[in-house]
Design an enzyme around this catalytic site. Structure first.
Site, PDB file in Angstrom:
ATOM      1  N   LYS A   1       8.093   1.486   0.576  1.00 15.17           N
ATOM      2  CA  LYS A   1       8.866   1.116  -0.573  1.00 15.17           C
ATOM      3  C   LYS A   1       9.995   2.135  -1.057  1.00 15.17           C
ATOM      4  O   LYS A   1      10.855   1.756  -0.873  1.00 15.17           O
ATOM      5  CB  LYS A   1       7.654   1.175  -1.511  1.00 15.17           C
ATOM      6  CG  LYS A   1       6.232   0.174  -1.623  1.00 15.17           C
ATOM      7  CD  LYS A   1       5.587   0.978  -2.796  1.00 15.17           C
ATOM      8  CE  LYS A   1       5.170   1.969  -2.725  1.00 15.17           C
ATOM      9  NZ  LYS A   1       4.046   2.125  -1.330  1.00 15.17           N
TER      10      LYS A   1
ATOM     11  N   THR B   1       0.810  -0.795  -0.082  1.00 12.29           N
ATOM     12  CA  THR B   1       0.077  -0.434  -0.094  1.00 12.29           C
ATOM     13  C   THR B   1       0.727   1.458  -0.553  1.00 12.29           C
ATOM     14  O   THR B   1       2.304   1.112   0.197  1.00 12.29           O
ATOM     15  CB  THR B   1      -0.982   0.113   1.111  1.00 12.29           C
ATOM     16  OG1 THR B   1       0.166   0.075   2.589  1.00 12.29           O
ATOM     17  CG2 THR B   1      -1.427  -1.177   0.947  1.00 12.29           C
ATOM     18  N   MET B   2       0.272   2.795   0.273  1.00 15.31           N
ATOM     19  CA  MET B   2       0.500   3.641  -0.211  1.00 15.31           C
ATOM     20  C   MET B   2       1.343   3.360   1.498  1.00 15.31           C
ATOM     21  O   MET B   2       0.761   2.940   2.397  1.00 15.31           O
ATOM     22  CB  MET B   2       0.000   4.602   0.188  1.00 15.31           C
ATOM     23  CG  MET B   2      -0.312   4.801  -0.950  1.00 15.31           C
ATOM     24  SD  MET B   2      -1.846   6.684  -0.908  1.00 15.31           S
ATOM     25  CE  MET B   2      -0.087   8.076  -1.422  1.00 15.31           C
TER      26      MET B   2
ATOM     27  N   GLU C   1       7.636   4.341  -7.409  1.00 17.45           N
ATOM     28  CA  GLU C   1       6.532   4.592  -8.618  1.00 17.45           C
ATOM     29  C   GLU C   1       6.201   4.282  -9.416  1.00 17.45           C
ATOM     30  O   GLU C   1       5.827   4.556 -10.445  1.00 17.45           O
ATOM     31  CB  GLU C   1       6.772   6.373  -8.291  1.00 17.45           C
ATOM     32  CG  GLU C   1       6.912   6.587  -7.513  1.00 17.45           C
ATOM     33  CD  GLU C   1       5.666   7.308  -6.384  1.00 17.45           C
ATOM     34  OE1 GLU C   1       4.617   6.578  -6.272  1.00 17.45           O
ATOM     35  OE2 GLU C   1       6.430   7.447  -4.793  1.00 17.45           O
ATOM     36  N   ALA C   2       6.303   2.820 -10.048  1.00 16.25           N
ATOM     37  CA  ALA C   2       6.368   1.915 -11.055  1.00 16.25           C
ATOM     38  C   ALA C   2       4.915   1.356 -11.023  1.00 16.25           C
ATOM     39  O   ALA C   2       4.945   1.132 -12.636  1.00 16.25           O
ATOM     40  CB  ALA C   2       7.426   0.904 -11.288  1.00 16.25           C
ATOM     41  N   GLN C   3       4.317   1.715 -10.114  1.00 17.58           N
ATOM     42  CA  GLN C   3       2.423   1.413 -10.884  1.00 17.58           C
ATOM     43  C   GLN C   3       2.567   2.957 -11.835  1.00 17.58           C
ATOM     44  O   GLN C   3       1.897   2.811 -12.328  1.00 17.58           O
ATOM     45  CB  GLN C   3       1.379   2.108  -9.813  1.00 17.58           C
ATOM     46  CG  GLN C   3       1.455   3.325  -9.300  1.00 17.58           C
ATOM     47  CD  GLN C   3       2.418   3.788  -8.235  1.00 17.58           C
ATOM     48  OE1 GLN C   3       3.414   3.040  -7.809  1.00 17.58           O
ATOM     49  NE2 GLN C   3       2.349   4.440  -7.637  1.00 17.58           N
TER      50      GLN C   3
HETATM   51  N1  LIG Z   1       8.355  10.005  11.692  1.00 13.13           N
HETATM   52  C1  LIG Z   1       8.847   8.344  11.567  1.00 13.13           C
HETATM   53  N2  LIG Z   1       9.406   7.743  12.246  1.00 13.13           N
HETATM   54  C2  LIG Z   1       9.462   6.971  11.998  1.00 13.13           C
HETATM   55  N3  LIG Z   1       9.363   6.149  10.968  1.00 13.13           N
HETATM   56  C3  LIG Z   1       8.113   6.569   9.951  1.00 13.13           C
HETATM   57  C4  LIG Z   1       7.767   8.387  10.354  1.00 13.13           C
HETATM   58  N4  LIG Z   1       7.843   8.624   9.737  1.00 13.13           N
HETATM   59  C5  LIG Z   1       7.387   8.050   8.415  1.00 13.13           C
HETATM   60  N5  LIG Z   1       8.097   6.523   8.451  1.00 13.13           N
HETATM   61  C6  LIG Z   1       7.810   5.262   8.648  1.00 13.13           C
HETATM   62  O1  LIG Z   1       8.137   4.789   6.604  1.00 13.13           O
HETATM   63  C7  LIG Z   1       7.419   4.322   6.201  1.00 13.13           C
HETATM   64  C8  LIG Z   1       6.513   4.685   5.235  1.00 13.13           C
HETATM   65  O2  LIG Z   1       7.987   5.416   4.513  1.00 13.13           O
HETATM   66  P1  LIG Z   1       7.950   5.875   2.555  1.00 13.13           P
HETATM   67  O3  LIG Z   1       9.389   5.020   2.154  1.00 13.13           O
HETATM   68  O4  LIG Z   1       7.722   6.672   2.420  1.00 13.13           O
HETATM   69  O5  LIG Z   1       6.464   4.563   2.139  1.00 13.13           O
HETATM   70  P2  LIG Z   1       5.971   4.319   0.951  1.00 13.13           P
HETATM   71  O6  LIG Z   1       7.240   4.438  -0.048  1.00 13.13           O
HETATM   72  O7  LIG Z   1       5.755   2.612   0.768  1.00 13.13           O
HETATM   73  O8  LIG Z   1       5.166   4.716   0.486  1.00 13.13           O
HETATM   74  C9  LIG Z   1       5.823   4.769   7.149  1.00 13.13           C
HETATM   75  O9  LIG Z   1       5.078   3.209   6.878  1.00 13.13           O
HETATM   76  C10 LIG Z   1       6.447   4.591   8.524  1.00 13.13           C
HETATM   77  O10 LIG Z   1       6.881   3.149   8.940  1.00 13.13           O
HETATM   78  C1  LIG Z   2      -4.456   5.106  -4.374  1.00  9.18           C
HETATM   79  C2  LIG Z   2      -3.676   6.328  -5.411  1.00  9.18           C
HETATM   80  C3  LIG Z   2      -2.631   7.151  -5.060  1.00  9.18           C
HETATM   81  N1  LIG Z   2      -2.117   7.612  -5.945  1.00  9.18           N
HETATM   82  C4  LIG Z   2      -1.223   8.593  -5.847  1.00  9.18           C
HETATM   83  C5  LIG Z   2      -0.589   8.862  -5.020  1.00  9.18           C
HETATM   84  C6  LIG Z   2       0.845   9.212  -4.399  1.00  9.18           C
HETATM   85  O1  LIG Z   2       1.588  10.548  -5.264  1.00  9.18           O
HETATM   86  C7  LIG Z   2       1.171   7.859  -4.903  1.00  9.18           C
HETATM   87  C8  LIG Z   2       1.655   6.735  -4.031  1.00  9.18           C
HETATM   88  O2  LIG Z   2       2.598   6.904  -3.497  1.00  9.18           O
HETATM   89  P1  LIG Z   2       3.790   6.336  -2.403  1.00  9.18           P
HETATM   90  O3  LIG Z   2       5.445   6.416  -2.073  1.00  9.18           O
HETATM   91  O4  LIG Z   2       3.528   4.721  -2.791  1.00  9.18           O
HETATM   92  O5  LIG Z   2       2.334   6.341  -1.198  1.00  9.18           O
HETATM   93  O6  LIG Z   2       0.786   7.157  -5.882  1.00  9.18           O
HETATM   94  C9  LIG Z   2      -2.666   7.895  -7.150  1.00  9.18           C
HETATM   95  O7  LIG Z   2      -2.709   8.636  -8.279  1.00  9.18           O
HETATM   96  N2  LIG Z   2      -3.830   6.974  -7.471  1.00  9.18           N
HETATM   97  C10 LIG Z   2      -4.086   6.530  -6.945  1.00  9.18           C
HETATM   98  O8  LIG Z   2      -5.815   5.722  -7.129  1.00  9.18           O
END
Ligand SMILES: Nc1ncnc2c1ncn2[C@@H]1O[C@H](COP(=O)(O)OP(=O)(O)O)[C@@H](O)[C@H]1O
Ligand SMILES: Cc1cn([C@H]2C[C@H](O)[C@@H](COP(=O)(O)O)O2)c(=O)[nH]c1=O
Length: 216
Positions: free
Chosen positions: A15, A10-11, A87-89
């Site tokens: 990742k 998920t977001m 952001e490969a989606q």
């Molecule tokens: N202040 C914080 N302290 C510790 N971990 C954090 C904090 N803020 C975010 N995170 C960690 O970072 C993760 C989000 O990382 P990120 O790489 O940006 O996610 P994604 O790319 O999957 O959207 C959160 O699930 C959490 O585990």
């Molecule tokens: C569910 C969903 C997400 N998005 C966008 C929102 C964020 O910019 C990225 C996801 O980034 P993350 O690093 O994994 O948090 O995707 C979107 O455009 N449409 C959607 O439905």
């Protein structure tokens, strides 16, 4: 054996953090990476994590051929030991095919990171192609949680805390947005199906409809 690996979740499940860690560990050992991204919240040509780390990346354009881009780089004397695509989606299915060709024809590992489904729980075309082509699909170990405590498996789009189910597939945004703004919230399937965000659950808990009925 080189691989195409899809790290999905998920977001907000870590990742991009993992992408940056893979980049750090490999570059620390003298390996050279090519980093692609598209529509990162930090801006064009950036790969950023919520932990505050950010690195430069190649912003992928709509019709860009990623295989040709890498071959051009190599033929100009550049070196590439691995490829990261965050952001490969947001990549087109044909660009995922090009990444698979990088693995098979050039012998280079490709690590792709992205969310699998959109706010309506429909596959992004790029993620669908990754699921079809990847040697491995890895689900991240750090669980993002729904407000109820269950593992979050779905992404909801919210406006003022309320889940919406209509709109464009791509709207760049973040979790924890201020009220009124378009944002996202991760939910378990049960609450995604019921459109029950944290704000909706709080409102329902305060509603007189759900208060215990007095016995008098
Ligand atoms: N202040 C914080 N302290 C510790 N971990 C954090 C904090 N803020 C975010 N995170 C960690 O970072 C993760 C989000 O990382 P990120 O790489 O940006 O996610 P994604 O790319 O999957 O959207 C959160 O699930 C959490 O585990
Ligand atoms: C569910 C969903 C997400 N998005 C966008 C929102 C964020 O910019 C990225 C996801 O980034 P993350 O690093 O994994 O948090 O995707 C979107 O455009 N449409 C959607 O439905």
């Amino acid at each position: 054996m080189p691989e195409l690996v899809f790290f999905s979740g998920t977001m907000d499940c870590g990742k991009s953090t993992l992408a940056l860690q893979i980049e750090h560990n490999r570059s620390a050992r003298g390996l050279a990476g090519m980093i692609f991204t598209r529509n990162d919240r930090a801006g064009a040509g950036k790969l950023s994590s919520r932990l505050g780390l950010v690195t430069d990346a190649v912003e992928v354009a709509d019709a860009q051929d990623l295989y040709v881009y890498i071959v051009d780089h190599l033929s100009q004397g550049g070196r590439i030991d691995y490829v990261i695509a965050d952001e490969a989606q947001f990549l087109a299915p044909v660009q995922i095919d090009q990444l698979a060709r990088v693995v098979d024809d050039l012998g280079v590992d490709v690590f792709a990171f992205g969310i699998t489904t959109d706010f309506r729980s429909k596959l992004f075309p790029g993620s669908q192609r990754l699921v079809e082509l990847a040697d491995r699909v890895e689900v991240l170990q750090v669980e993002a949680l729904c407000w109820c405590g269950a593992r979050a498996t779905h992404n909801a789009r919210t406006v003022g805390g309320e889940m919406v189910v209509e709109g464009a597939q791509v709207v760049v945004g973040d979790v924890n947005q201020a009220a009124g703004e378009v944002g996202y919230e991760v939910l378990c399937r049960r609450h995604h199906r019921r459109r029950m965000t944290a704000a909706a659950a709080r409102a329902a808990a305060l509603s007189p409809d759900v208060l215990p009925v007095s016995s008098s």
